[in-house]
Design an enzyme around this catalytic site. Structure first.
Site, short mmCIF file in Angstrom:
data_model
loop_
_atom_site.label_atom_id
_atom_site.label_comp_id
_atom_site.label_asym_id
_atom_site.label_seq_id
_atom_site.Cartn_x
_atom_site.Cartn_y
_atom_site.Cartn_z
N GLU A 92 0.81 -1.21 0.00
CA GLU A 92 0.00 0.00 0.00
C GLU A 92 0.85 1.26 0.00
OE1 GLU A 92 -2.83 -0.09 3.30
OE2 GLU A 92 -2.62 -2.26 3.24
N CYS A 116 3.37 -5.60 16.62
CA CYS A 116 2.66 -4.63 17.47
C CYS A 116 1.18 -5.02 17.55
CB CYS A 116 2.81 -3.21 16.93
SG CYS A 116 4.52 -2.63 16.92
N CYS A 119 -1.58 -3.18 15.22
CA CYS A 119 -1.25 -2.87 13.83
C CYS A 119 -1.67 -4.00 12.89
CB CYS A 119 0.24 -2.61 13.71
SG CYS A 119 0.73 -2.13 12.04
N CYS A 337 -2.52 1.60 8.49
CA CYS A 337 -1.51 0.63 8.05
C CYS A 337 -2.03 -0.77 7.77
CB CYS A 337 -0.50 0.42 9.17
SG CYS A 337 0.67 1.69 9.27
N1 SAH Z 1 7.32 0.07 11.66
C1 SAH Z 1 7.42 1.48 11.73
C2 SAH Z 1 6.71 2.14 10.58
C3 SAH Z 1 5.21 2.08 10.65
S1 SAH Z 1 4.71 3.70 10.81
C4 SAH Z 1 6.93 1.98 13.08
O1 SAH Z 1 6.48 1.17 13.85
O2 SAH Z 1 7.10 3.15 13.38
C5 SAH Z 1 3.07 3.61 11.13
C6 SAH Z 1 2.67 4.27 12.42
O3 SAH Z 1 1.29 3.98 12.65
C7 SAH Z 1 3.42 3.72 13.61
O4 SAH Z 1 3.59 4.72 14.58
C8 SAH Z 1 2.46 2.67 14.11
O5 SAH Z 1 2.73 2.34 15.44
C9 SAH Z 1 1.14 3.35 13.89
N2 SAH Z 1 0.00 2.45 13.83
C10 SAH Z 1 -0.07 1.18 13.41
N3 SAH Z 1 -1.30 0.68 13.55
C11 SAH Z 1 -2.05 1.67 14.05
C12 SAH Z 1 -3.43 1.78 14.42
N4 SAH Z 1 -4.25 0.76 14.30
N5 SAH Z 1 -3.84 2.96 14.91
C13 SAH Z 1 -3.01 4.01 15.05
N6 SAH Z 1 -1.71 3.97 14.71
C14 SAH Z 1 -1.24 2.81 14.24
#
Ligand code: SAH
Length: 350
Positions: A92, A116, A119, A337
């Protein structure tokens, strides 16, 4: 023999490769000019049919990645792309329009292995790394599509799509250099942000790259106890290692750092947590980006209530911590994401 992806090369590298094949340097310049406009060999108008045929045997052009589908938000014009890679994998990308320019959110891996809890990208694990050429190709396509009347195209990049960039370090750094090359789309590193879940060795490496980008850290918790529950990476790199690495990064690069903090109900969003967060980041040149949690079907975690979000940011402000709430973009098109890719692959079992 695998073909060479021109999107993975600097102009100087392409010129060198052409030289070895006896092709004059001005041809490299012409071909590269077409590549950054998003062309396949067929679209290269000042290149002869014979040369196109010769090149296509050895190289791939900017059609190595295709836009499989585009979704446009009716709310804010955000575009979400499903890109199809050469091997059929899908990733994406999201293009968001702001007053100051157009920001492309790009993925660094097909899936993610970091696990995580909130995510969607990580649910199917990590399939593979993206190459520098694939990331560059996606940027080129989004830029070509969006070079509107004012030819603004993509002005900003955030590596905040699927994947952990520090887990694909060399390709990501090469991509950043390709994207910011004056021979390419020439996007200023100051307009680029890279987000990591907190892979400490990657932070130390990145500070030595002389790339004045913004580093964002997905913090999401003010204590190890909470962070361990939602981010497995914290067991490898707990806060007592992560925060000093951040401090060092700021000292070395003189760049303000961003902490991302998704507010999750009954988890990390009370006034007490805001006070703990203040203690954790006190004295650091940083900004807190508060993110309303995007609900992911497969996860029991719920967003914090709007009143909690309000109280959280007020507490930070009172304590003198710079913080903003991230505007939600493209919420009607699965903006978060990994959600759209899962939908496309039918992995969300709907
Ligand atoms: N792996 C890297 C890059 C991903 S960035 C990282 O973890 O930073 C994407 C951002 O969106 C990250 O801060 C991640 O923690 C956040 N994210 C992922 N899923 C999410 C969700 N369901 N709601 C809000 N933020 C989310």
């Amino acid at each position: 023999m695998d073909k060479i992806d021109i999107c993975s090369l600097y102009l100087s590298e392409l010129a060198q490769a052409f030289k070895e094949d006896g092709i004059p340097a001005f041809r490299a310049k012409q071909v590269y000019g077409w590549i950054i406009k998003g062309a396949g060999f067929d679209g290269m108008k000042n290149i002869s049919a014979d040369m196109k045929k010769q090149l296509a045997q050895k190289y791939t052009a900017a059609d190595n990645v295709r836009i499989q589908e585009t979704f446009i938000s009716k709310k804010d014009g955000t575009k979400k792309f499903l890109f199809a890679l050469g091997d059929g994998n899908i990733v994406e990308g999201v293009l968001m329009k702001y007053n100051y320019g157009n920001t492309l959110c790009i993925s660094s891996q097909v899936g993610c292995k970091m696990g995580c809890a909130f995510c969607a990208s990580t649910l199917g694990g990590c399939v593979r790394n993206l190459t520098a050429g694939e990331m560059h190709n996606m940027l080129i396509l989004a830029n070509a599509l969006d070079a509107d009347k004012e030819h603004r195209g993509v002005t900003n990049i955030v590596i905040m799509g699927s994947g952990e960039p520090m887990d694909n370090y060399d390709n990501v750094v090469k991509f950043l250099r390709l994207a910011s090359s004056p021979d390419g789309l020439n996007i200023s590193p100051r307009n680029i942000s890279l987000s990591t879940c907190g892979v400490v060795p990657g932070i130390f490496k990145l500070m030595e790259e002389d790339l004045p980008i913004t580093l964002a850290i997905s913090l999401h918790a003010p204590t190890d106890d909470i962070r361990n529950q939602i981010m497995p990476v914290n067991r490898a790199f707990p806060l007592k290692e992560l925060l000093p690495a951040c401090a060092k990064y700021i000292e070395r690069t003189k760049r303000r750092l961003v902490f991302e903090y998704a507010l999750i109900g009954n988890m990390n969003s009370s006034v007490e947590h805001a006070k703990q967060l203040h203690k954790l980041v006190k004295g650091l040149m940083c900004h807190i980006n508060l993110i309303p949690l995007n609900e992911v079907e497969e996860s029991p975690l719920k967003p914090a209530k709007p009143s909690e979000v309000e109280a959280f940011i007020k507490t930070l402000e009172k304590l003198g911590v710079s913080a903003t709430i991230r505007r939600e973009m493209g919420s009607d098109i699965q903006g978060a994401c990994g959600q759209l890719r899962r939908k496309y692959l039918g992995e969300d079992k709907r």
